[in-house]
Design a protein around this motif. Sequence first.
Motif, mmCIF file in Angstrom:
data_model
loop_
_atom_site.group_PDB
_atom_site.id
_atom_site.type_symbol
_atom_site.label_atom_id
_atom_site.label_comp_id
_atom_site.label_asym_id
_atom_site.label_seq_id
_atom_site.Cartn_x
_atom_site.Cartn_y
_atom_site.Cartn_z
ATOM 1 N N LYS A 62 0.874 -1.172 0.000
ATOM 2 C CA LYS A 62 0.000 0.000 0.000
ATOM 3 C C LYS A 62 0.913 1.224 0.000
ATOM 4 O O LYS A 62 1.669 1.441 0.940
ATOM 5 N N VAL A 63 0.844 2.004 -1.072
ATOM 6 C CA VAL A 63 1.699 3.172 -1.251
ATOM 7 C C VAL A 63 0.883 4.416 -0.944
ATOM 8 O O VAL A 63 -0.234 4.573 -1.441
ATOM 9 N N THR A 64 1.447 5.313 -0.133
ATOM 10 C CA THR A 64 0.769 6.557 0.241
ATOM 11 C C THR A 64 1.640 7.742 -0.136
ATOM 12 O O THR A 64 2.838 7.758 0.148
ATOM 13 N N ALA A 65 1.008 8.721 -0.760
ATOM 14 C CA ALA A 65 1.699 9.933 -1.192
ATOM 15 C C ALA A 65 1.584 11.028 -0.134
ATOM 16 O O ALA A 65 0.806 10.906 0.819
ATOM 17 N N LEU A 66 2.337 12.095 -0.338
ATOM 18 C CA LEU A 66 2.306 13.235 0.590
ATOM 19 C C LEU A 66 0.901 13.818 0.754
ATOM 20 O O LEU A 66 0.550 14.311 1.816
ATOM 21 N N ASN A 67 0.085 13.753 -0.312
ATOM 22 C CA ASN A 67 -1.278 14.284 -0.249
ATOM 23 C C ASN A 67 -2.297 13.231 0.191
ATOM 24 O O ASN A 67 -3.496 13.419 0.042
ATOM 25 N N ASP A 68 -1.807 12.102 0.712
ATOM 26 C CA ASP A 68 -2.605 10.981 1.197
ATOM 27 C C ASP A 68 -3.270 10.151 0.105
ATOM 28 O O ASP A 68 -4.101 9.295 0.395
#
Length: 164
Positions: free
Chosen positions: A93-99
């Motif tokens: 599960k990959v999460t970015a800075l903007n969620d």
Amino acid sequence: MRLIVMLLSFALSTQAWAGELSKPAGKVLLTLSGNIENTNEGGKAVFDIASLEKLGLVSFQTTSPWYDGRTTFTGISLQKLMDYVGAKGSVVKVTALNDYTTEIPLSDFKKYNVILALKINGEYMRIRDKGPLFVVYPYDSLPELNNQIYYSRSAWQVSRMNIE
């Protein structure tokens, strides 16, 4: 004797890493958690730019929906990163800075040689340019990768990964 040294070096370079990872000295860009064996901070694996680059950089050129023409991406093999932290599971599960979140089958990393790009056309990626970390597939290598499924897995501004 030289052959023995070469074989020993090869064996050591291909074995799985185990245990405690070194702690990054700089600003943490990436945190891996979940089903991992090798950690360096409270059951997680954290990395700064230097600790990621120590794993070895790879590059490829490809077209993508986000840039005009062929673009050179340089980064870390995600398969190598998963091996380094001792990832055990089937999904990341990959999460970015903007969620923004996306799920990527762990098998994609080896099957498609996916990278976690740090650089675009030789320059470090800035946040406003989809950096500092961007999951990139070599879209031109196989027709099946030119598909919304793989584009949606290509998260940019990556900050966290959880192995499940």
